[in-house]
Write a protein that holds these residues in place. Sequence first.
Motif, PDB file in Angstrom:
ATOM      1  N   SER A  61       0.827  -1.213   0.000  1.00  0.00           N
ATOM      2  CA  SER A  61       0.000   0.000   0.000  1.00  0.00           C
ATOM      3  C   SER A  61       0.856   1.255   0.000  1.00  0.00           C
ATOM      4  O   SER A  61       0.508   2.256  -0.628  1.00  0.00           O
ATOM      5  CB  SER A  61      -0.944  -0.010   1.205  1.00  0.00           C
ATOM      6  N   ASN A 220      -9.831  -1.912  -4.516  1.00  0.00           N
ATOM      7  CA  ASN A 220      -9.416  -2.272  -3.158  1.00  0.00           C
ATOM      8  C   ASN A 220      -8.991  -3.726  -3.018  1.00  0.00           C
ATOM      9  O   ASN A 220      -9.382  -4.429  -2.084  1.00  0.00           O
ATOM     10  CB  ASN A 220     -10.548  -1.966  -2.160  1.00  0.00           C
ATOM     11  N   GLU A 226      -4.827  -1.572  -3.224  1.00  0.00           N
ATOM     12  CA  GLU A 226      -5.255  -1.109  -1.898  1.00  0.00           C
ATOM     13  C   GLU A 226      -4.344   0.033  -1.452  1.00  0.00           C
ATOM     14  O   GLU A 226      -3.146  -0.155  -1.244  1.00  0.00           O
ATOM     15  CB  GLU A 226      -5.197  -2.256  -0.891  1.00  0.00           C
ATOM     16  N   LEU A 230      -7.032   3.561   2.844  1.00  0.00           N
ATOM     17  CA  LEU A 230      -8.059   2.524   2.975  1.00  0.00           C
ATOM     18  C   LEU A 230      -7.623   1.469   3.990  1.00  0.00           C
ATOM     19  O   LEU A 230      -8.440   0.981   4.783  1.00  0.00           O
ATOM     20  CB  LEU A 230      -8.314   1.868   1.619  1.00  0.00           C
ATOM     21  N   LEU A 231      -6.352   1.145   3.998  1.00  0.00           N
ATOM     22  CA  LEU A 231      -5.841   0.156   4.951  1.00  0.00           C
ATOM     23  C   LEU A 231      -5.962   0.673   6.386  1.00  0.00           C
ATOM     24  O   LEU A 231      -6.292  -0.088   7.304  1.00  0.00           O
ATOM     25  CB  LEU A 231      -4.380  -0.164   4.623  1.00  0.00           C
ATOM     26  N   THR A 234      -9.538   0.324   7.342  1.00  0.00           N
ATOM     27  CA  THR A 234      -9.851  -1.082   7.601  1.00  0.00           C
ATOM     28  C   THR A 234      -9.448  -1.479   9.019  1.00  0.00           C
ATOM     29  O   THR A 234     -10.191  -2.170   9.732  1.00  0.00           O
ATOM     30  CB  THR A 234      -9.142  -1.982   6.580  1.00  0.00           C
ATOM     31  N   LYS A 235      -8.278  -1.040   9.444  1.00  0.00           N
ATOM     32  CA  LYS A 235      -7.814  -1.358  10.801  1.00  0.00           C
ATOM     33  C   LYS A 235      -8.684  -0.659  11.853  1.00  0.00           C
ATOM     34  O   LYS A 235      -8.921  -1.205  12.931  1.00  0.00           O
ATOM     35  CB  LYS A 235      -6.344  -0.971  10.962  1.00  0.00           C
ATOM     36  N   GLU A 237     -11.867  -0.038  11.516  1.00  0.00           N
ATOM     37  CA  GLU A 237     -13.117  -0.804  11.565  1.00  0.00           C
ATOM     38  C   GLU A 237     -12.946  -2.110  12.335  1.00  0.00           C
ATOM     39  O   GLU A 237     -13.913  -2.655  12.865  1.00  0.00           O
ATOM     40  CB  GLU A 237     -13.592  -1.093  10.139  1.00  0.00           C
ATOM     41  N   GLN A 238     -11.719  -2.600  12.379  1.00  0.00           N
ATOM     42  CA  GLN A 238     -11.415  -3.809  13.151  1.00  0.00           C
ATOM     43  C   GLN A 238     -11.023  -3.481  14.597  1.00  0.00           C
ATOM     44  O   GLN A 238     -10.584  -4.362  15.329  1.00  0.00           O
ATOM     45  CB  GLN A 238     -10.272  -4.570  12.475  1.00  0.00           C
TER      46      GLN A 238
END
Length: 275
Positions: A61, A220, A226, A230-231, A234-235, A237-238
């Motif tokens: 990325s 993505n 990606e 965006l990465l 994503t983290k 959201e986790q």
Amino acid sequence: MKKLKLKKHSILPGFGLSLGFTTFYISLLILLPLSMIFINTASMSWQDFWTTVTEPRVMASYRLSFGASFAAASINVVFGVLIAWVLVRYSFPGKRLIDGLVDLPFALPTAVAGIALTTLYAETGWVGQFLPFRVAFTPLGITIALTFIGLPFVVRMVQPVLQSFEKETEEVSAILGATRLQTFRKVILPEIFPAALTGFALAFARALGEYGSVVFIAGNMPMRTEITPLLILTKLEQYDYAGATAIAAVMLVISFVLLLLINGLQWWTNKRIAH
């Protein structure tokens, strides 16, 4: 002598108050939020930090984000200078309309821009169906999206310099026997180079943090399309806040160093031109 000193210090009344307010405002809006990135990252051990920021997926990325941003900013420097030149030096029907369209990426929501570009360059899109290669969901599509959102920075930085440039200087150069290419390279280019470099830096910085216009056309796909923002999302959201801030901290440091180098080059160029 004392009276003269007092007068000298009273040229800018309220300097201490205005400086304090400026420092407070910058600290509140810029330094404090950025410091939270490093504070959250400090909760990780060095081994965890290094493992997080050097994962193959994260490294891919980085390469994509910095590579596409640099390519888009470089394209914008060339065509941005050309567009600024046309808008300043020529009169033609629809000039004001084109001048206004340059600022459209500023006003257009980034998500709308991303959807429009994806629709246009998809394999079944108006443009994509006639191309022998894929654009959407590839690094090329990401570069096009970043070029779209970064163009106004270069045009608006170069345009005022060209407007203030005296045409008599070019005429003198021609009288002295210089060709058009020599006139541009030795007379015009040194004048617009600092502004073009500033536009490059702004377009590059904007492209690095761009998300909305890229996420749709990128596809993505991990390790391929990606981007780093965006990465990071994503983290988040986790609920991996430490991992997200670690990657953000690396992006911030690298971006700061690159912009510092660009500003240093601009300062050196201005100093050389002044001498």
